[in-house]
Design a protein around this motif. Structure first.
Motif: not given
Length: 276
Positions: A128-131, A103-125
């Motif tokens: 934790f909600d599409l993969g 419980r509570g881990a999902a939000a922290r994992l999404r924050q981890l994925a947002e640290i280094y964005p792939v600006t040209t292909h935002p789906l790749l970021d």
């Protein structure tokens, strides 16, 4: 059912060995238990079919840090282009992989994925909600993973840790995650086939952090009446240290005792009569 360790170390990788990660396969069901550093690379070498689900025992980096890499890999398998230069789109025929986290881990994992964005292909970021399709489980919760029945129990660790029991066709595997000495191990593993238990310390943990020695693991296996004991989560990559733990455990537990070897599959034993 078959257990294939991908890593076996407490803390960070060393001497070419990854941290915690274990593949469990039964028929077409393929479950990853924990995803510490180094596990993603090992998984890419061992996996020959899609993952059915991933289960994370607790939120320590040596048990979940490679989730981002694995999630991006799964997401990449869902992405398509209509032509060579077209935009990436989701292939709806390939579902996301269920990810069971505390419980509570999902939000922290999404924050981890947002640290280094792939600006040209935002789906790749959006690992934790599409993969992955995240499910935050509660201690004691049971659920179905493919053709496996899964049940959880709260262990004793500085970060809330749940052990998991997987069962199918008369076979059962119990994985402790990280834990100190607790009756919950024997209760979860009661009459199980194979107990996959951490064996971090040479002596019983008195600090309250929550780890087992090989003697602690052996006592839990004996009390649970399991068929065999497999030790993992070692503090050293030295094979001699692993053999020392195996020999110590064999002084207490009279069934087969093994130590994990990454890449070497271990058959899961049949369940035994439940102890009173």
């Amino acid at each position: 059912m078959r257990l294939t360790p991908l890593g076996c170390l407490a803390g960070m990788p060393a001497a070419g060995l990854a941290s915690s990660g274990y593949l469990v396969q039964h028929g077409d069901t393929l479950v990853l238990l924990d995803a510490g550093p180094g596990v993603a690379a090992r998984l890419s070498a061992e996996r020959t079919s899609p993952l059915t689900a991933v289960f994370i025992s607790h939120e320590h980096t040596d048990h979940l840090f490679d989730l981002l890499a694995i999630g991006k890999t799964v997401l990449a398998e869902r992405l398509r282009r209509d032509d060579e230069h077209g935009p990436l789109r989701l292939d709806e025929g390939i579902p996301p992989v269920p990810l069971y986290v505390p419980r509570g881990a999902a939000a922290r994992l999404r924050q981890l994925a947002e640290i280094y964005p792939v600006t040209t292909h935002p789906l790749l970021d959006r690992a934790f909600d599409l993969g992955f399709a995240c499910h935050e489980y509660e201690p004691g919760e049971s659920f179905r993973i493919g053709d496996l029945d899964a049940s959880t129990a709260l262990m004793q660790h500085v970060a809330p840790d749940c052990g998991i029991r997987l069962e199918a066709d008369g076979e059962s595997l119990v994985y402790t995650g990280d834990t100190g000495v607790t009756d919950a191990i024997a209760e979860l593993a009661n009459g199980a086939g194979t107990l996959l238990a951490e064996s971090t310390l040479r002596e019983t943990d008195r600090s309250g952090h929550g780890h087992l020695s090989s003697l602690d693991a052996a006592r839990a296996a004996r009390d649970a009446g399991v068929a065999d004991l497999v030790l993992t989560h070692f503090s050293s990559p030295d094979p001699a240290e692993h053999r020392w733990h195996r020999d110590r455990a064999a002084m207490v537990f009279d069934g087969p005792v093994a130590t994990v070897r990454p890449g070497i599959a271990h058959p899961v034993s049949s369940s035994r009569k439940v102890l009173a």
